[in-house]
Design a protein around this motif. Sequence first.
Motif, short mmCIF file in Angstrom:
data_model
loop_
_atom_site.label_atom_id
_atom_site.label_comp_id
_atom_site.label_asym_id
_atom_site.label_seq_id
_atom_site.Cartn_x
_atom_site.Cartn_y
_atom_site.Cartn_z
N UNK A 106 0.83 -1.20 0.00
CA UNK A 106 0.00 0.00 0.00
C UNK A 106 0.87 1.26 0.00
N UNK A 107 1.89 1.26 0.84
CA UNK A 107 2.77 2.42 0.92
C UNK A 107 3.55 2.65 -0.37
N UNK A 108 3.73 1.58 -1.15
CA UNK A 108 4.47 1.70 -2.42
C UNK A 108 3.55 1.90 -3.61
N UNK A 109 2.24 1.99 -3.36
CA UNK A 109 1.29 2.28 -4.43
C UNK A 109 0.83 1.07 -5.21
N UNK A 110 1.03 -0.14 -4.68
CA UNK A 110 0.59 -1.35 -5.36
C UNK A 110 -0.73 -1.85 -4.78
N UNK A 111 -1.40 -2.70 -5.55
CA UNK A 111 -2.57 -3.40 -5.03
C UNK A 111 -2.14 -4.27 -3.84
N UNK A 160 11.63 -10.67 2.77
CA UNK A 160 11.93 -11.38 1.53
C UNK A 160 10.64 -11.74 0.79
N UNK A 161 9.65 -12.22 1.53
CA UNK A 161 8.35 -12.52 0.93
C UNK A 161 7.75 -11.27 0.31
N UNK A 162 7.79 -10.17 1.05
CA UNK A 162 7.24 -8.91 0.55
C UNK A 162 7.93 -8.48 -0.73
N UNK A 163 9.25 -8.59 -0.79
CA UNK A 163 9.99 -8.21 -1.99
C UNK A 163 9.63 -9.10 -3.19
N UNK A 164 9.45 -10.39 -2.93
CA UNK A 164 9.06 -11.30 -4.01
C UNK A 164 7.69 -10.95 -4.57
N UNK A 165 6.74 -10.68 -3.67
CA UNK A 165 5.39 -10.33 -4.09
C UNK A 165 5.39 -8.99 -4.83
N UNK A 166 6.12 -8.02 -4.29
CA UNK A 166 6.18 -6.70 -4.91
C UNK A 166 6.77 -6.78 -6.32
N UNK A 167 7.78 -7.63 -6.51
CA UNK A 167 8.38 -7.79 -7.83
C UNK A 167 7.37 -8.35 -8.83
#
Length: 241
Positions: free
Chosen positions: A99-104, A227-234
């Motif tokens: 949310x803070x990065x502007x993604x769904x 790490x999970x968050x980074x994978x999902x964000x990518x």
Amino acid sequence: MQLSKKYSYCCLILLVALTAFTACQKESDYYLDSGLANPYFKGNVVDYLNAKPFFFDSVATIVKLSGMEDIFKSDSITFFAPTDHSIQTLINYTNSALYQSGYDTIRTLQDVPAEIWRKYLSVYLFHGLNQLKDYPQIDYNLLINYPGQAYYSWDMQPMNIGVVYGDDNGVKYVGYRQLSISYIPNVSTPMQGWVTSYVASCNILTDNGVVHVLNDGHTYFGFYPSKFMQDVMAVFASSGK
């Protein structure tokens, strides 16, 4: 007659109290190292998870979404089972960052790709049938003497597993025994940065596997939420979500 009834009533209260105390003793023993409770479950590991939806409803869903359901049903496995609590805290952590990065944000477990679920689910899964007695001692204050042992999880993530020997009345290592599992983030420095969780109930024996249930102190599914968050964000970035 009244005295007889009163005596019978007192005996009944005493019997109930003793029964409750015995049950608590048994539950406490099993909670730490299987103790006196019946460890056998008729069914495979997936059946066990489905039989306890309060704790493992989301875990069972992730097993299916990851494409690993057949492994959990038929292979000989040892599973350090996280609870749904750890999945909820992971989703909350990830959604805050998205949310803070502007993604769904993640609305359902199906929003996360299968390969990501497999990557983080597989760190809890090991080949073979291993009970508490099969693991070495670990003392987190004296790792040079009691280091546990390094193991590779199903998809080759380095983990450390060991049994903590509790103290009793000031005597070291003669008390309860409790399984622990640690995520090793960097294989080049294998004794640093561990993320450790402890087992609440161990040695649950299903038709095809051994289940060790992690306690609520295991905060995040997959051990490493960033790490999970980074994978999902990518993935969300590449798909334009």
